[in-house]
Design a protein around this motif. Sequence first.
Motif, PDB file in Angstrom:
ATOM      1  N   TYR A 268       0.809  -1.218   0.000  1.00 31.57           N
ATOM      2  CA  TYR A 268       0.000   0.000   0.000  1.00 31.57           C
ATOM      3  C   TYR A 268       0.847   1.276   0.000  1.00 31.57           C
ATOM      4  O   TYR A 268       0.317   2.373   0.062  1.00 31.57           O
ATOM      5  CB  TYR A 268      -0.969  -0.005   1.187  1.00 31.57           C
TER       6      TYR A 268
ATOM      7  N   PRO B 217      -5.657   4.911  -4.330  1.00 35.29           N
ATOM      8  CA  PRO B 217      -5.677   6.291  -4.815  1.00 35.29           C
ATOM      9  C   PRO B 217      -5.582   7.373  -3.752  1.00 35.29           C
ATOM     10  O   PRO B 217      -5.411   8.538  -4.099  1.00 35.29           O
ATOM     11  CB  PRO B 217      -7.047   6.369  -5.521  1.00 35.29           C
ATOM     12  N   ASN B 218      -5.668   7.037  -2.478  1.00 40.31           N
ATOM     13  CA  ASN B 218      -5.709   8.088  -1.457  1.00 40.31           C
ATOM     14  C   ASN B 218      -4.348   8.491  -0.905  1.00 40.31           C
ATOM     15  O   ASN B 218      -4.216   9.551  -0.300  1.00 40.31           O
ATOM     16  CB  ASN B 218      -6.635   7.680  -0.304  1.00 40.31           C
ATOM     17  N   HIS B 219      -3.339   7.665  -1.102  1.00 39.99           N
ATOM     18  CA  HIS B 219      -2.015   8.048  -0.625  1.00 39.99           C
ATOM     19  C   HIS B 219      -0.945   7.380  -1.480  1.00 39.99           C
ATOM     20  O   HIS B 219      -1.233   6.521  -2.298  1.00 39.99           O
ATOM     21  CB  HIS B 219      -1.821   7.694   0.855  1.00 39.99           C
TER      22      HIS B 219
ATOM     23  N   GLY C 215      -0.600   8.576   5.441  1.00 38.98           N
ATOM     24  CA  GLY C 215      -1.937   8.060   5.187  1.00 38.98           C
ATOM     25  C   GLY C 215      -2.381   7.190   6.347  1.00 38.98           C
ATOM     26  O   GLY C 215      -1.577   6.763   7.174  1.00 38.98           O
TER      27      GLY C 215
ATOM     28  N   ASP D 182      -6.078   4.513   7.683  1.00 38.17           N
ATOM     29  CA  ASP D 182      -7.291   3.814   7.266  1.00 38.17           C
ATOM     30  C   ASP D 182      -8.542   4.379   7.922  1.00 38.17           C
ATOM     31  O   ASP D 182      -9.554   3.705   8.056  1.00 38.17           O
ATOM     32  CB  ASP D 182      -7.167   2.321   7.570  1.00 38.17           C
TER      33      ASP D 182
ATOM     34  N   THR E 138       3.695   5.916   4.282  1.00 42.90           N
ATOM     35  CA  THR E 138       2.872   6.539   3.252  1.00 42.90           C
ATOM     36  C   THR E 138       2.772   8.044   3.458  1.00 42.90           C
ATOM     37  O   THR E 138       3.138   8.572   4.506  1.00 42.90           O
ATOM     38  CB  THR E 138       1.445   5.952   3.246  1.00 42.90           C
TER      39      THR E 138
ATOM     40  N   GLN F 274      -0.193  11.191   2.677  1.00 49.42           N
ATOM     41  CA  GLN F 274      -1.603  11.408   2.353  1.00 49.42           C
ATOM     42  C   GLN F 274      -1.770  12.498   1.294  1.00 49.42           C
ATOM     43  O   GLN F 274      -1.349  13.630   1.486  1.00 49.42           O
ATOM     44  CB  GLN F 274      -2.379  11.794   3.614  1.00 49.42           C
TER      45      GLN F 274
ATOM     46  N   ASN G  61      -3.627  15.341  -0.960  1.00 48.70           N
ATOM     47  CA  ASN G  61      -4.568  16.403  -0.613  1.00 48.70           C
ATOM     48  C   ASN G  61      -5.531  16.620  -1.769  1.00 48.70           C
ATOM     49  O   ASN G  61      -5.221  17.304  -2.743  1.00 48.70           O
ATOM     50  CB  ASN G  61      -3.810  17.693  -0.302  1.00 48.70           C
ATOM     51  N   TYR G  62      -6.727  16.050  -1.637  1.00 45.43           N
ATOM     52  CA  TYR G  62      -7.706  16.121  -2.713  1.00 45.43           C
ATOM     53  C   TYR G  62      -8.414  17.473  -2.803  1.00 45.43           C
ATOM     54  O   TYR G  62      -9.254  17.676  -3.678  1.00 45.43           O
ATOM     55  CB  TYR G  62      -8.711  14.982  -2.580  1.00 45.43           C
TER      56      TYR G  62
ATOM     57  N   ARG H 282      -6.161  16.026  -7.849  1.00 44.67           N
ATOM     58  CA  ARG H 282      -7.288  15.233  -8.352  1.00 44.67           C
ATOM     59  C   ARG H 282      -7.056  14.821  -9.801  1.00 44.67           C
ATOM     60  O   ARG H 282      -7.286  13.671 -10.175  1.00 44.67           O
ATOM     61  CB  ARG H 282      -8.596  16.021  -8.219  1.00 44.67           C
TER      62      ARG H 282
ATOM     63  N   VAL I 233      -4.318  12.096 -10.084  1.00 39.74           N
ATOM     64  CA  VAL I 233      -4.807  10.786  -9.659  1.00 39.74           C
ATOM     65  C   VAL I 233      -5.781  10.219 -10.691  1.00 39.74           C
ATOM     66  O   VAL I 233      -5.742   9.022 -11.004  1.00 39.74           O
ATOM     67  CB  VAL I 233      -5.457  10.875  -8.263  1.00 39.74           C
TER      68      VAL I 233
END
Length: 199
Positions: A46, A84-86, A159, A161, A170, A172, A174-175, A181, A184
């Motif tokens: 991950y 996709p989040n981190h 990141g 869970d 990891t 994180q 920043n969306y 965005r 990704v």
Amino acid sequence: TYRLQLNSGFTFNHATTIVPYLARLGISHVYCSPYLRARPGSQHGYDIIDHNAFNPEIGSAADFERFAAALASHNLGQMIDVVPNHMGMFSRWVVEHPHWFVQLSYPPYPNYTFNGPNLSHDSRVGLYIEDGYWTHSDAAVVFKRVDHNTGDTRYIYHGNDGTSMPWNDTAQLNYLIAEVREAVIQTILHVARKFSIIR
């Protein structure tokens, strides 16, 4: 669906040998843990550092093709996890796009110190995990990134869970940033063109 945890101890080749068994279970798909290139030694995958390559500790492109062919010959599909989040804290994005991550310009807690080893594999930056990680006294929610050319210092959040425990290898994303965005989205589209189901 049956989940397989892939790493250096259970590779594409190992997975290929159990495909007949999985087919006998009556499942429709195999959901593998991330197998794109992660940090060396990763046991979970991950902490992806490159979405454009397989993790060599899990196997080569040829090894993957044999695994995919074995699945197809038993009418089994597969899912790939793109995370996709981190990103892994050693990823090119941390080095080249540090502003893409959730961060502060100062440590989030005044007692945080970063006297441990520089974990970076890239001479352009230094990466330091908070000392509480090494002493097992704190969750160490950020790591320190130092640009060796400019001296710019950032404290980037790891990141997690959704719990209070960070994944300390990891970073994180920043969306809230449109550029992140879009990066990704393009990465997901790139992977989706190669795999039928992504997570």
